[in-house]
Design an enzyme around this catalytic site. Structure first.
Site, mmCIF file in Angstrom:
data_model
loop_
_atom_site.group_PDB
_atom_site.id
_atom_site.type_symbol
_atom_site.label_atom_id
_atom_site.label_comp_id
_atom_site.label_asym_id
_atom_site.label_seq_id
_atom_site.Cartn_x
_atom_site.Cartn_y
_atom_site.Cartn_z
ATOM 1 C CB SER A 1 -42.827 -49.507 7.008
ATOM 2 O OG SER A 1 -42.576 -50.494 7.269
ATOM 3 C CG ASP B 1 -45.779 -53.134 14.043
ATOM 4 O OD1 ASP B 1 -45.516 -54.604 12.978
ATOM 5 O OD2 ASP B 1 -45.189 -52.108 13.559
ATOM 6 C CG HIS C 1 -46.827 -52.154 10.182
ATOM 7 N ND1 HIS C 1 -45.072 -52.065 10.580
ATOM 8 C CD2 HIS C 1 -46.259 -52.379 8.391
ATOM 9 C CE1 HIS C 1 -44.492 -51.809 9.711
ATOM 10 N NE2 HIS C 1 -45.205 -51.893 8.493
#
Length: 494
Positions: A177, A428, A453
């Site tokens: 991320s 995602d 994710h």
């Protein structure tokens, strides 16, 4: 593993949900914070250490310092032919990231690796000014990706000077991320310090003029559309139902009772209600994992499929539709069956982490988001930089610099760099701003079908789809090559 901060950014941009402080509306963020000790089995296997960092790496008159927390696990590390895997911490407690990045623990023995988890300044315990760190923009002035990367560089330099055997070993940056963005940028900015980077679910192109503002919410919508007949259509129609029912006092009371909200709903609360529900759908898209998890909330395997079982009938009355929406929300907020009511203030964001990220979003991390209600299942919301900027100024007394990230890190002009693997799951929503095609032989994109994710950074389980197993094997293959090249070059140079 990131989610909370970027989620917050989505909703800062959309102007949804509750406020952290008066003036600036927030929603979620990129990293979805949870209990820092969610995996105590791992928690016992590292040492907790602190390193004195400069508050400002880029000036010479400011001599202030703070203690950066980092974790080290060296059970499988070998001084001869080993490696160092550095997790580039993102916007949250580093213990939580350590406990939720099982991939690094899984490959440590194979790569003879020392694991280092470095906490990002202004998050967790690494607060430059203690309890005053979030006091105002003057105290927050040193919260930036650029300062954080310099922290990582200084930490590695310290480790190589103080740990016998580490000085002559290759370092690989790993992150998910926002942490994945940092891992990629770390390799770009400090190629002499890290030999390569694994950037998982890293939306390094989710910036102005690089990625269309509507892509994120379109992918969220696709996830729901694929998970059940008429599921996304039901959600799209729910906004009109909320508008209609909330137009009267009796309707507000009915919504309070039907959604089992913890406090009575007022007309002023309706935008917060919509933002809270929107965040729930986005959270589900990010953690749509193939097995039961406790990552954000206790959730079943493939949670969107479970949610969509309640959303098969879009063409029902407003009251029936909202009863179905409640059943869907209940999967996320009360799968364990223990919640007595649903709390609209219960989101994925942690208070200090959310405050820190709201400042980053108002300065350098300016990611445009928008919806149109046609290509996505949400109410239309335009990207309005001027309003966003005004909200930031009201909140922090600062104005965002939309082009700074592209200036600093190159935007899409990164072909001169090398040794970065960008991995993205096709489920995602952050993949829309990620690198999804190979740029060169050494800037490689890995797509994970049925991956949410940073699924590849999670620990191995018996329920992993073959796509993530293949992705992890490719990632390890690249890392082994970087390590082998490092030692080959070192031997040649000697």
């Amino acid at each position: 593993m990131g989610c909370q901060a970027l989620l917050l950014l989505v909703f800062l941009s959309l102007g949804a949900a509750a406020t952290l402080r008066p003036g600036l509306k927030t929603f979620g963020s990129l990293h979805l914070s949870a209990n820092p000790t969610s995996n105590p089995a791992i928690a016992n296997n590292y040492s907790v250490l602190y390193f004195e960092q400069k508050v400002d790496h880029f000036g010479f008159s400011d001599t202030r310092t703070f203690k950066q927390r980092y974790l080290i696990a060296d059970k499988h590390w070998q001084k001869n032919g080993g490696s160092i895997l550095l997790y580039t911490g993102n916007e949250g407690d580093i213990v939580w990231f350590s406990n939720n990045t099982g991939f690094m623990w899984d490959v440590a023995e194979e790569l003879k690796a020392m694991l280092v988890f470095a906490e990002h300044r202004y998050y967790g315990e690494s607060l430059p000014f203690g309890e005053d760190s979030f006091k105002d923009s003057q105290h927050l002035n040193f919260l930036s990706s650029e300062q954080a990367l310099a922290d990582f560089a200084e930490l590695i330099r310290h480790l190589k000077k103080t740990i016998p055997g580490a000085e002559s070993q290759p370092v690989i940056a790993i992150g998910g991320s926002y942490g994945g963005m940092l891992a990629a940028w770390f390799r770009m900015k400090y190629p002499h310090i890290v030999v390569g980077a694994l950037a998982a679910s890293a939306p390094i192109w989710q910036f102005e003029e690089l990625t269309p503002c509507g892509v994120f919410m379109k992918i969220v919508t696709q996830d729901f559309r694929k998970s059940g007949p008429h599921c996304s259509e039901s959600i799209r129609k729910s906004w009109g139902a909320i508008n209609q029912l909330s137009s009267t006092s009796s309707g507000l009371q009915w919504l309070t009772n039907t959604l089992r909200l913890c406090r009575p709903l007022t007309s002023e609360d309706v935008p917060t209600l919509k933002g809270w529900i929107t965040e729930t759908w986005v959270n589900l898209a990010m953690v749509n994992y193939p097995y039961a998890t406790n990552f954000l909330q206790p959730l079943p395997a493939w949670p969107i499929k479970v949610v969509c079982q309640y959303l098969k009938r879009p063409n029902v009355s407003d009251t029936v539709l909202m009863q179905n929406i409640f059943q869907a929300l209940n999967v996320y907020y009360n799968y364990s069956g223990q919640a007595k009511c649903l709390n609209m203030s219960q989101t994925a964001t942690s208070s200090l982490g959310a405050v820190g990220w709201s400042f980053q979003a108002c300065t350098e991390m300016v990611m445009p988001f928008c919806t149109n209600g046609v290509g996505d299942m949400f109410e239309p919301s335009l990207w309005d930089l001027e309003k966003f900027s005004d909200d930031c100024f009201n909140q922090w007394g600062v104005k965002p610099r939309p082009h700074w990230m592209t200036t600093l890190y190159g935007g899409k002009n990164i072909s001169s760099h090398s040794n970065i693997v960008f991995s993205n799951g096709d489920l995602d929503p952050w993949s829309g701003g990620g690198v999804t095609k190979d740029i060169s032989d050494t800037l490689v994109a890995i797509i994970i079908p049925d991956g949410a994710h940073h699924l590849d950074l999670r620990a191995h389980t018996a329920f992993d789809p073959s796509s993530v197993l293949l992705s992890r094997s490719l990632e390890v293959k690249h890392m082994k090559k970087w390590i082998a090249d490092f030692y080959s070059n070192a031997k040649w140079q000697s």
